[in-house]
Write a protein that holds these residues in place. Structure first.
Motif, PDB file in Angstrom:
ATOM      1  N   LEU A 175      -6.523   2.807  -5.405  1.00 11.59           N
ATOM      2  CA  LEU A 175      -6.471   2.367  -6.478  1.00 11.59           C
ATOM      3  C   LEU A 175      -5.893   1.259  -6.371  1.00 11.59           C
ATOM      4  N   LEU A 176      -7.084   0.304  -6.948  1.00  6.16           N
ATOM      5  CA  LEU A 176      -5.906  -1.465  -6.923  1.00  6.16           C
ATOM      6  C   LEU A 176      -5.650  -1.573  -8.112  1.00  6.16           C
ATOM      7  N   VAL A 221       0.943  -0.964   0.586  1.00  6.25           N
ATOM      8  CA  VAL A 221      -0.100  -0.020  -0.077  1.00  6.25           C
ATOM      9  C   VAL A 221       0.366   1.574   0.269  1.00  6.25           C
ATOM     10  N   SER A 222       0.700   2.378  -0.488  1.00  2.00           N
ATOM     11  CA  SER A 222       1.491   3.281  -1.174  1.00  2.00           C
ATOM     12  C   SER A 222       0.539   4.304  -0.705  1.00  2.00           C
ATOM     13  N   ALA A 223       0.941   6.076  -1.377  1.00  2.00           N
ATOM     14  CA  ALA A 223       0.323   6.948  -1.816  1.00  2.00           C
ATOM     15  C   ALA A 223       0.076   7.432  -3.162  1.00  2.00           C
ATOM     16  N   ALA A 224      -0.498   7.888  -3.378  1.00  2.00           N
ATOM     17  CA  ALA A 224      -1.030   8.478  -4.933  1.00  2.00           C
ATOM     18  C   ALA A 224      -1.735   9.388  -5.230  1.00  2.00           C
ATOM     19  N   GLY A 225      -0.587  10.212  -4.881  1.00  2.00           N
ATOM     20  CA  GLY A 225      -1.752  12.120  -4.580  1.00  2.00           C
ATOM     21  C   GLY A 225      -2.754  11.859  -3.862  1.00  2.00           C
TER      22      GLY A 225
END
Length: 174
Positions: free
Chosen positions: A76-77, A29-33
């Motif tokens: 987002l997957l 799991v990471s930040a994307a915007g």
């Protein structure tokens, strides 16, 4: 004892992966915007077909929506198979790449570029390519002595050379 989000996600997704005949390689799991991205990497001995990825992606989405594993925030997957640049760390990774050229960083012997010929419980039987027309030489590397390993991409491999090991190309019947 509290479990981490990654552990909860693995527990939720692993049965779905196993049902599809795949193995769960990574959950990240990471930040994307403004939202988060959930990256799920799956693999199998014979590789993963695009249709299978699409199917498990739909199942993951339904299971995640029905649970609170990702919380209420948008995410987002992304469901994918491992790329050729991923490190080889488990015996199954080496087994899946039998016939391919790999770059090994060995603890005692340094760097070695060789083709994986066979994989057993303790290590690899390798073939070191000959230089300037010399014949290839056999070599052995035990898992315990491998510090790092990656597949080497071959752009100039001659046609007919162990194409069974290529595995990336699949044939589909119409």
């Amino acid at each position: 004892m509290s479990t981490t989000q990654s552990e909860r996600l693995r527990a939720l997704l692993e049965p779905l992966v196993a049902k599809a005949g795949l193995e769960l390689e990574e959950v990240k799991v990471s930040a994307a915007g403004n939202r988060r991205q959930l990256l799920v990497v799956v693999d199998a001995d014979e590789g993963v077909h695009l249709d299978t990825l699409a199917e498990v992606s739909r199942e993951f989405s339904q299971a995640l929506d029905a649970s609170d594993a990702m919380g209420d925030a948008e995410y987002l997957l992304e469901v994918t198979s491992p790329g050729t640049d991923r490190p080889l760390t488990e015996p199954r990774h080496f087994r899946r790449n039998t016939g391919r050229l790999v770059k090994l960083q060995l603890k005692e012997r340094g760097e070695l570029i060789a083709r994986i010929m066979t994989v057993d419980d303790s290590g690899l039987d390798l073939e070191v390519p000959g230089v300037k027309g010399r014949k290839p030489k056999p070599a052995r590397a035990d898992f315990a002595e491998i510090a790092r390993a990656r597949v080497e991409i071959e752009f100039n491999r001659k046609a007919g050379e162990d194409q069974a090991a290529e595995g990336d190309e699949s044939t589909e019947e119409a």
